[in-house]
Scaffold this motif. Structure first.
Motif, PDB file in Angstrom:
ATOM      1  N   LEU A 192       0.734  -1.243  -0.005  1.00 60.08           N
ATOM      2  CA  LEU A 192      -0.024  -0.038   0.120  1.00 60.08           C
ATOM      3  C   LEU A 192       1.008   1.329  -0.093  1.00 60.08           C
ATOM      4  CD1 LEU A 192      -2.383  -1.280   2.837  1.00 60.08           C
ATOM      5  CD2 LEU A 192      -2.807  -1.556   0.501  1.00 60.08           C
ATOM      6  N   ALA A 193       0.407   2.259  -0.696  1.00 61.54           N
ATOM      7  CA  ALA A 193       1.102   3.411  -0.716  1.00 61.54           C
ATOM      8  C   ALA A 193       0.297   4.482  -0.622  1.00 61.54           C
ATOM      9  CB  ALA A 193       2.200   3.571  -1.991  1.00 61.54           C
ATOM     10  N   ILE A 194       0.464   5.548   0.038  1.00 62.65           N
ATOM     11  CA  ILE A 194      -0.428   6.974   0.065  1.00 62.65           C
ATOM     12  C   ILE A 194       0.749   8.032   0.087  1.00 62.65           C
ATOM     13  CG2 ILE A 194      -2.269   6.209   1.051  1.00 62.65           C
ATOM     14  CD1 ILE A 194      -1.278   7.423   3.589  1.00 62.65           C
ATOM     15  N   GLY A 195       0.377   9.149  -0.685  1.00 65.24           N
ATOM     16  CA  GLY A 195       1.175  10.321  -0.416  1.00 65.24           C
ATOM     17  C   GLY A 195       0.658  11.457  -1.070  1.00 65.24           C
ATOM     18  N   GLN A 196       1.379  12.742  -0.777  1.00 65.21           N
ATOM     19  CA  GLN A 196       0.993  13.938  -1.529  1.00 65.21           C
ATOM     20  C   GLN A 196       1.372  14.011  -2.990  1.00 65.21           C
ATOM     21  OE1 GLN A 196       3.015  17.033   0.650  1.00 65.21           O
ATOM     22  NE2 GLN A 196       1.202  18.616   0.245  1.00 65.21           N
ATOM     23  N   VAL A 197       0.368  14.752  -3.732  1.00 66.52           N
ATOM     24  CA  VAL A 197       0.667  14.970  -4.990  1.00 66.52           C
ATOM     25  C   VAL A 197       1.381  16.219  -5.245  1.00 66.52           C
ATOM     26  CG1 VAL A 197      -0.543  15.896  -7.222  1.00 66.52           C
ATOM     27  CG2 VAL A 197      -1.812  14.216  -5.522  1.00 66.52           C
ATOM     28  N   PRO A 198       2.737  16.259  -5.849  1.00 67.36           N
ATOM     29  CA  PRO A 198       3.798  17.122  -5.556  1.00 67.36           C
ATOM     30  C   PRO A 198       3.098  18.568  -6.177  1.00 67.36           C
ATOM     31  CG  PRO A 198       4.600  15.167  -6.567  1.00 67.36           C
ATOM     32  CD  PRO A 198       3.154  14.792  -6.279  1.00 67.36           C
ATOM     33  N   ASP A 199       2.301  18.515  -7.396  1.00 71.29           N
ATOM     34  CA  ASP A 199       1.791  19.773  -7.999  1.00 71.29           C
ATOM     35  C   ASP A 199       0.713  20.301  -7.403  1.00 71.29           C
ATOM     36  OD1 ASP A 199       3.844  19.925  -9.654  1.00 71.29           O
ATOM     37  OD2 ASP A 199       3.101  18.563 -11.070  1.00 71.29           O
ATOM     38  N   ALA A 200       0.031  19.418  -6.259  1.00 66.81           N
ATOM     39  CA  ALA A 200      -1.319  19.638  -5.666  1.00 66.81           C
ATOM     40  C   ALA A 200      -1.531  19.397  -4.193  1.00 66.81           C
ATOM     41  CB  ALA A 200      -2.637  18.817  -6.519  1.00 66.81           C
ATOM     42  N   PRO A 201      -0.599  20.109  -3.440  1.00 66.54           N
ATOM     43  CA  PRO A 201      -0.454  19.522  -2.098  1.00 66.54           C
ATOM     44  C   PRO A 201      -1.756  19.388  -1.177  1.00 66.54           C
ATOM     45  CG  PRO A 201       0.001  22.183  -2.191  1.00 66.54           C
ATOM     46  CD  PRO A 201      -0.405  21.326  -3.608  1.00 66.54           C
ATOM     47  N   ARG A 202      -2.991  19.776  -1.576  1.00 69.24           N
ATOM     48  CA  ARG A 202      -4.161  19.255  -0.872  1.00 69.24           C
ATOM     49  C   ARG A 202      -4.621  18.059  -1.368  1.00 69.24           C
ATOM     50  NH1 ARG A 202      -6.905  25.371  -0.235  1.00 69.24           N
ATOM     51  NH2 ARG A 202      -4.991  26.357   1.048  1.00 69.24           N
ATOM     52  N   ARG A 203      -3.996  17.556  -2.302  1.00 72.14           N
ATOM     53  CA  ARG A 203      -4.407  16.088  -2.874  1.00 72.14           C
ATOM     54  C   ARG A 203      -3.879  14.964  -2.419  1.00 72.14           C
ATOM     55  NH1 ARG A 203      -5.057  16.131  -8.894  1.00 72.14           N
ATOM     56  NH2 ARG A 203      -5.664  13.949  -8.559  1.00 72.14           N
ATOM     57  N   ARG A 204      -4.155  13.946  -2.186  1.00 68.18           N
ATOM     58  CA  ARG A 204      -3.574  12.514  -1.720  1.00 68.18           C
ATOM     59  C   ARG A 204      -3.750  11.443  -2.975  1.00 68.18           C
ATOM     60  NH1 ARG A 204      -4.975  10.220   3.963  1.00 68.18           N
ATOM     61  NH2 ARG A 204      -7.104  10.089   3.278  1.00 68.18           N
ATOM     62  N   THR A 205      -2.659  10.685  -3.141  1.00 64.73           N
ATOM     63  CA  THR A 205      -2.646   9.633  -3.886  1.00 64.73           C
ATOM     64  C   THR A 205      -2.588   8.297  -3.105  1.00 64.73           C
ATOM     65  OG1 THR A 205      -0.379   9.490  -4.049  1.00 64.73           O
ATOM     66  CG2 THR A 205      -1.263  10.770  -5.808  1.00 64.73           C
ATOM     67  N   HIS A 206      -3.381   7.298  -3.735  1.00 60.77           N
ATOM     68  CA  HIS A 206      -3.336   6.031  -3.217  1.00 60.77           C
ATOM     69  C   HIS A 206      -3.049   5.105  -4.182  1.00 60.77           C
ATOM     70  CE1 HIS A 206      -6.459   8.369  -1.442  1.00 60.77           C
ATOM     71  NE2 HIS A 206      -6.477   7.736  -0.145  1.00 60.77           N
ATOM     72  N   ARG A 207      -2.120   4.143  -3.765  1.00 60.90           N
ATOM     73  CA  ARG A 207      -1.483   2.873  -4.802  1.00 60.90           C
ATOM     74  C   ARG A 207      -1.828   1.693  -4.106  1.00 60.90           C
ATOM     75  NH1 ARG A 207       0.295   5.144  -9.334  1.00 60.90           N
ATOM     76  NH2 ARG A 207       1.577   3.131  -9.856  1.00 60.90           N
ATOM     77  N   LEU A 208      -2.332   0.549  -4.852  1.00 59.05           N
ATOM     78  CA  LEU A 208      -2.209  -0.771  -4.180  1.00 59.05           C
ATOM     79  C   LEU A 208      -1.464  -1.567  -5.230  1.00 59.05           C
ATOM     80  CD1 LEU A 208      -3.403  -3.216  -2.671  1.00 59.05           C
ATOM     81  CD2 LEU A 208      -5.594  -3.165  -3.999  1.00 59.05           C
ATOM     82  N   ASP A 209      -0.325  -2.228  -4.673  1.00 57.70           N
ATOM     83  CA  ASP A 209       0.624  -3.198  -5.507  1.00 57.70           C
ATOM     84  C   ASP A 209       0.922  -2.263  -6.781  1.00 57.70           C
ATOM     85  OD1 ASP A 209       0.520  -5.087  -3.611  1.00 57.70           O
ATOM     86  OD2 ASP A 209      -1.332  -5.828  -4.542  1.00 57.70           O
ATOM     87  N   GLY A 210       1.461  -1.145  -6.546  1.00 57.60           N
ATOM     88  CA  GLY A 210       1.869  -0.343  -7.597  1.00 57.60           C
ATOM     89  C   GLY A 210       0.985   0.380  -8.362  1.00 57.60           C
ATOM     90  N   LYS A 211      -0.344   0.106  -8.483  1.00 59.70           N
ATOM     91  CA  LYS A 211      -1.274   0.742  -9.500  1.00 59.70           C
ATOM     92  C   LYS A 211      -2.255   1.652  -8.561  1.00 59.70           C
ATOM     93  CE  LYS A 211      -1.718  -3.694 -12.133  1.00 59.70           C
ATOM     94  NZ  LYS A 211      -2.396  -4.928 -12.277  1.00 59.70           N
TER      95      LYS A 211
END
Length: 381
Positions: free
Chosen positions: A97-116
């Motif tokens: 699992l991976a979550i993080g901040q979108v570099p160009d949109a600091p108020r948005r969060r990304t989610h990834r499951l097994d790299g997708k």
């Protein structure tokens, strides 16, 4: 990396954690073996930051309710471009699992499951996260809004869409309140917003009532321990309808009728005066038949711990294959020796991944060698 020997635990857990440019950390890697993990070290070492990183694997803003742009590591007056949290779950396939901040949109969060790319709801289906923090110690004497937030957090492991329903409800309510305060009298707009509020409000109330009913069954079935049994009830019109046997369609229709009938009164007030945003969770010390807010500080803490442990057991029974991370920040600091021992016994019997923080390893002596002891001394490495 802090390594740990692999143990043959029978339940899923967080095997690896990596955080980058998060809070005080440039990068930190931790390995876990599934036993209760005690993160100990001095104040300011970054223990709570690690728990907060894990809490962000669940829907919402984490255990500190921080804004996404405030989580990036700061150096002087500048902040890192973005932060990231990566977790590997135990199992034959080692779900990543991976979550993080979108570099160009600091108020948005990304989610990834097994790299997708994934959604927050998809991540929530992979792992449930629950927590207790020192800020919740006065939950029973504080404002009703804090108890609602606590209740809604309890709902999430069993109702992954509960967070989405809450966000939609609050957006529709805010839009309706703007119409009211601006003196706009347009039935078309009111009808549309109230339908959305009624639909989401009914789902919210149903999830709350189901969560509390199931929780009370769990509390009633467990033996007496150092953490006293509690009784809980939701004070709310929609929740009361469900408790009386109404179905979701009936409740949705009733909320719609309430909102339409209250427009004149709400217009005078400039806001929506009734709805699931006004509900309250009332908790009682069952053996004493006393409201939790009237109990001593120690009893309130014990009641709160008892509730969260019962909820953890409920979620394990409902979905034993999904990892459950139980985050307990400074949990032992204000417990006497008897309750520390009782807590250790409870956590060792729970098939969940418990992660605790404390300033001293001695706070966790009751675990003996059955806990994974992890010293935290430098938060920036």
């Amino acid at each position: 990396m802090i390594c740990a020997s692999k143990l043959a635990v029978s339940y899923p857990y967080i095997a690896q954690l990596r955080i980058t440019d998060f809070r005080s950390y440039i990068r930190r890697d931790l390995s876990f073996d599934g036993r209760p993990a005690a993160l100990f070290g001095p104040n300011g070492a970054g223990k709570t930051n690690l728990l907060e990183a894990i809490s962000l694997l669940s829907p919402g803003r984490g255990l500190r309710r921080a804004k996404l742009e405030d989580l990036a590591r700061k150096h002087g007056e500048t902040s890192a471009a973005y932060w990231g949290v990566n977790a590997t779950l135990s199992g034959a396939d080692e779900t990543k699992l991976a979550i993080g901040q979108v570099p160009d949109a600091p108020r948005r969060r990304t989610h990834r499951l097994d790299g997708k790319t994934a959604t927050g709801t998809t991540i929530a289906q992979q792992i449930a996260v629950m927590w207790l923090t020192p800020a919740q110690d006065r939950l029973f004497t504080g404002p009703a809004g804090e108890r609602r937030k606590f209740l809604d957090r309890l709902c999430l492991p069993g109702h992954p869409r509960h967070g989405q329903h809450t966000i939609r409800y609050e957006k529709a309510r805010a839009d309706r309140n703007r119409l009211l305060s601006d003196g706009i009298d347009d039935p078309f707009w009111f009808d549309a917003l109230e339908r959305d509020m009624a639909n989401c409000g009914a789902q919210i109330a149903m999830a709350r009532e189901d969560t509390v009913a199931t929780l009370m069954e769990q509390v009633a079935d467990r033996p007496e321990t150092a953490f006293p049994k509690s009784t809980a009830i939701i004070e709310g019109e929609a929740e009361t309808l469900f408790r009386g046997g109404a179905d979701v369609h009936d409740v949705e229709a009733q909320i719609t009728a309430w909102l339409a009938g209250d427009r004149s009164r709400d217009r005078r007030a400039g806001r929506t005066l009734r709805g699931v945003h006004r509900s309250d969770l009332q908790v009682f010390h069952a053996p004493k038949s006393m409201p939790a807010g009237d109990c001593s500080t120690g009893e309130q803490k014990a009641l709160l711990i008892g509730l969260i442990l019962a909820q953890a057991r409920t979620q394990v029974e409902r979905n034993p294959a999904r990892p459950l991370a139980l985050l307990l920040d400074e949990i032992a600091a204000h417990l006497d020796e008897r309750r520390r021992a009782a807590l250790a016994q409870e956590l060792l019997s729970l098939p969940v991944h418990s992660l605790m923080t404390g300033t001293d390893a001695g706070l966790f002596e009751a675990f003996g060698d059955q806990a994974q002891m992890i010293p935290i001394s430098e938060s920036g490495s």
